[in-house]
Design a protein around this motif. Structure first.
Motif, PDB file in Angstrom:
ATOM      1  N   GLU A  49      -0.562   9.900   9.851  1.00 10.56           N
ATOM      2  CA  GLU A  49       0.169   8.646   9.617  1.00 10.56           C
ATOM      3  C   GLU A  49       1.550   8.930   9.026  1.00 10.56           C
ATOM      4  O   GLU A  49       2.536   8.300   9.410  1.00 10.56           O
ATOM      5  CB  GLU A  49      -0.630   7.719   8.709  1.00 10.56           C
ATOM      6  CG  GLU A  49      -1.917   7.250   9.375  1.00 10.56           C
ATOM      7  CD  GLU A  49      -2.525   6.083   8.667  1.00 10.56           C
ATOM      8  OE1 GLU A  49      -1.880   5.013   8.643  1.00 10.56           O
ATOM      9  OE2 GLU A  49      -3.636   6.232   8.139  1.00 10.56           O
ATOM     10  N   ILE A  50       1.647   9.898   8.112  1.00  6.91           N
ATOM     11  CA  ILE A  50       2.934  10.268   7.534  1.00  6.91           C
ATOM     12  C   ILE A  50       3.812  10.913   8.606  1.00  6.91           C
ATOM     13  O   ILE A  50       4.999  10.583   8.734  1.00  6.91           O
ATOM     14  CB  ILE A  50       2.754  11.236   6.341  1.00  6.91           C
ATOM     15  CG1 ILE A  50       1.915  10.587   5.240  1.00  6.91           C
ATOM     16  CG2 ILE A  50       4.111  11.712   5.826  1.00  6.91           C
ATOM     17  CD1 ILE A  50       2.537   9.362   4.603  1.00  6.91           C
TER      18      ILE A  50
ATOM     19  N   HIS B 184      -1.488   0.785   8.049  1.00 10.45           N
ATOM     20  CA  HIS B 184      -1.429  -0.052   9.255  1.00 10.45           C
ATOM     21  C   HIS B 184      -2.548   0.256  10.243  1.00 10.45           C
ATOM     22  O   HIS B 184      -2.848  -0.571  11.098  1.00 10.45           O
ATOM     23  CB  HIS B 184      -0.059   0.081   9.923  1.00 10.45           C
ATOM     24  CG  HIS B 184       1.006  -0.634   9.158  1.00 10.45           C
ATOM     25  ND1 HIS B 184       1.140  -1.994   9.171  1.00 10.45           N
ATOM     26  CD2 HIS B 184       1.967  -0.180   8.319  1.00 10.45           C
ATOM     27  CE1 HIS B 184       2.139  -2.357   8.395  1.00 10.45           C
ATOM     28  NE2 HIS B 184       2.655  -1.269   7.852  1.00 10.45           N
ATOM     29  N   THR B 185      -3.190   1.432  10.104  1.00 11.48           N
ATOM     30  CA  THR B 185      -4.331   1.746  10.968  1.00 11.48           C
ATOM     31  C   THR B 185      -5.646   1.245  10.387  1.00 11.48           C
ATOM     32  O   THR B 185      -6.686   1.387  10.997  1.00 11.48           O
ATOM     33  CB  THR B 185      -4.444   3.265  11.208  1.00 11.48           C
ATOM     34  OG1 THR B 185      -4.736   3.908   9.960  1.00 11.48           O
ATOM     35  CG2 THR B 185      -3.181   3.836  11.817  1.00 11.48           C
TER      36      THR B 185
ATOM     37  N   LEU C 137       4.142   2.470   5.692  1.00 10.87           N
ATOM     38  CA  LEU C 137       2.778   3.003   5.653  1.00 10.87           C
ATOM     39  C   LEU C 137       1.735   1.947   5.317  1.00 10.87           C
ATOM     40  O   LEU C 137       0.737   1.807   6.012  1.00 10.87           O
ATOM     41  CB  LEU C 137       2.708   4.143   4.627  1.00 10.87           C
ATOM     42  CG  LEU C 137       1.350   4.784   4.405  1.00 10.87           C
ATOM     43  CD1 LEU C 137       0.872   5.488   5.681  1.00 10.87           C
ATOM     44  CD2 LEU C 137       1.430   5.778   3.249  1.00 10.87           C
ATOM     45  N   PHE C 138       1.978   1.191   4.270  1.00  8.69           N
ATOM     46  CA  PHE C 138       0.944   0.283   3.771  1.00  8.69           C
ATOM     47  C   PHE C 138       1.057  -1.117   4.361  1.00  8.69           C
ATOM     48  O   PHE C 138       2.125  -1.697   4.407  1.00  8.69           O
ATOM     49  CB  PHE C 138       1.017   0.193   2.242  1.00  8.69           C
ATOM     50  CG  PHE C 138       0.574   1.451   1.555  1.00  8.69           C
ATOM     51  CD1 PHE C 138      -0.771   1.753   1.430  1.00  8.69           C
ATOM     52  CD2 PHE C 138       1.498   2.343   1.042  1.00  8.69           C
ATOM     53  CE1 PHE C 138      -1.187   2.916   0.801  1.00  8.69           C
ATOM     54  CE2 PHE C 138       1.097   3.508   0.405  1.00  8.69           C
ATOM     55  CZ  PHE C 138      -0.244   3.798   0.288  1.00  8.69           C
ATOM     56  N   ALA C 139      -0.096  -1.653   4.790  1.00  9.75           N
ATOM     57  CA  ALA C 139      -0.184  -3.031   5.253  1.00  9.75           C
ATOM     58  C   ALA C 139      -0.721  -3.930   4.142  1.00  9.75           C
ATOM     59  O   ALA C 139      -0.389  -5.105   4.073  1.00  9.75           O
ATOM     60  CB  ALA C 139      -1.098  -3.117   6.474  1.00  9.75           C
ATOM     61  N   GLU C 140      -1.563  -3.355   3.260  1.00 12.58           N
ATOM     62  CA  GLU C 140      -2.156  -4.076   2.126  1.00 12.58           C
ATOM     63  C   GLU C 140      -2.175  -3.143   0.931  1.00 12.58           C
ATOM     64  O   GLU C 140      -2.468  -1.956   1.074  1.00 12.58           O
ATOM     65  CB  GLU C 140      -3.628  -4.415   2.403  1.00 12.58           C
ATOM     66  CG  GLU C 140      -3.891  -5.546   3.298  1.00 12.58           C
ATOM     67  CD  GLU C 140      -5.401  -5.749   3.478  1.00 12.58           C
ATOM     68  OE1 GLU C 140      -6.190  -5.426   2.571  1.00 12.58           O
ATOM     69  OE2 GLU C 140      -5.767  -6.224   4.547  1.00 12.58           O
ATOM     70  N   LEU C 141      -1.886  -3.675  -0.243  1.00 10.19           N
ATOM     71  CA  LEU C 141      -1.957  -2.883  -1.469  1.00 10.19           C
ATOM     72  C   LEU C 141      -3.153  -3.303  -2.298  1.00 10.19           C
ATOM     73  O   LEU C 141      -3.518  -4.475  -2.330  1.00 10.19           O
ATOM     74  CB  LEU C 141      -0.677  -3.060  -2.297  1.00 10.19           C
ATOM     75  CG  LEU C 141       0.608  -2.592  -1.635  1.00 10.19           C
ATOM     76  CD1 LEU C 141       1.796  -2.871  -2.556  1.00 10.19           C
ATOM     77  CD2 LEU C 141       0.536  -1.126  -1.285  1.00 10.19           C
ATOM     78  N   ASP C 142      -3.762  -2.326  -2.964  1.00  9.04           N
ATOM     79  CA  ASP C 142      -4.881  -2.590  -3.866  1.00  9.04           C
ATOM     80  C   ASP C 142      -4.344  -2.758  -5.283  1.00  9.04           C
ATOM     81  O   ASP C 142      -3.329  -2.154  -5.637  1.00  9.04           O
ATOM     82  CB  ASP C 142      -5.858  -1.411  -3.867  1.00  9.04           C
ATOM     83  CG  ASP C 142      -6.575  -1.246  -2.541  1.00  9.04           C
ATOM     84  OD1 ASP C 142      -6.671  -2.236  -1.788  1.00  9.04           O
ATOM     85  OD2 ASP C 142      -7.044  -0.122  -2.271  1.00  9.04           O
ATOM     86  N   PRO C 143      -5.022  -3.539  -6.125  1.00 10.12           N
ATOM     87  CA  PRO C 143      -4.642  -3.606  -7.537  1.00 10.12           C
ATOM     88  C   PRO C 143      -4.741  -2.204  -8.149  1.00 10.12           C
ATOM     89  O   PRO C 143      -5.610  -1.422  -7.770  1.00 10.12           O
ATOM     90  CB  PRO C 143      -5.682  -4.537  -8.153  1.00 10.12           C
ATOM     91  CG  PRO C 143      -6.233  -5.316  -7.014  1.00 10.12           C
ATOM     92  CD  PRO C 143      -6.160  -4.408  -5.816  1.00 10.12           C
ATOM     93  N   PRO C 144      -3.874  -1.878  -9.102  1.00  7.63           N
ATOM     94  CA  PRO C 144      -3.830  -0.511  -9.633  1.00  7.63           C
ATOM     95  C   PRO C 144      -4.845  -0.230 -10.737  1.00  7.63           C
ATOM     96  O   PRO C 144      -4.617   0.634 -11.572  1.00  7.63           O
ATOM     97  CB  PRO C 144      -2.399  -0.423 -10.181  1.00  7.63           C
ATOM     98  CG  PRO C 144      -2.101  -1.821 -10.614  1.00  7.63           C
ATOM     99  CD  PRO C 144      -2.789  -2.708  -9.598  1.00  7.63           C
TER     100      PRO C 144
END
Length: 80
Positions: A66-67, A44-45, A19-26
């Motif tokens: 997406e899911i 990814h979109t 699902l994720f292409a980039e992660l944000d800081p939490p």
């Protein structure tokens, strides 16, 4: 759009990985008093999404298509 999904931990690992292409800081999740595992970032979109792991699966705040797309694909590693 916030939706609830039931799944196994194995399926959840597959969903998160695809699902994720980039992660944000939490940072936003850390500011909360809730003891939750929350993953946020860009899919990814290119859309922003938040996934919160629950005992029975996960909550997803993002585009539900997406899911469904990930769940509808055949696993390339295991062939199933």
């Amino acid at each position: 759009m916030l939706r609830e999904y039931a799944c196994t931990r194995r399926e959840l690992s597959c969903i998160i990985g695809n699902l994720f292409a980039e992660l944000d800081p939490p940072c936003a999740a850390c500011a909360s008093d809730a003891d939750e595992l929350t993953i946020s970032g860009r899919t990814h979109t290119g859309a922003q999404a938040v996934l919160t792991v629950t005992e029975w699966g996960f909550l997803f705040d993002g585009d539900p298509s997406e899911i469904e797309e990930i769940r509808g694909k055949r696993c390339l590693r295991r062939g199933g």
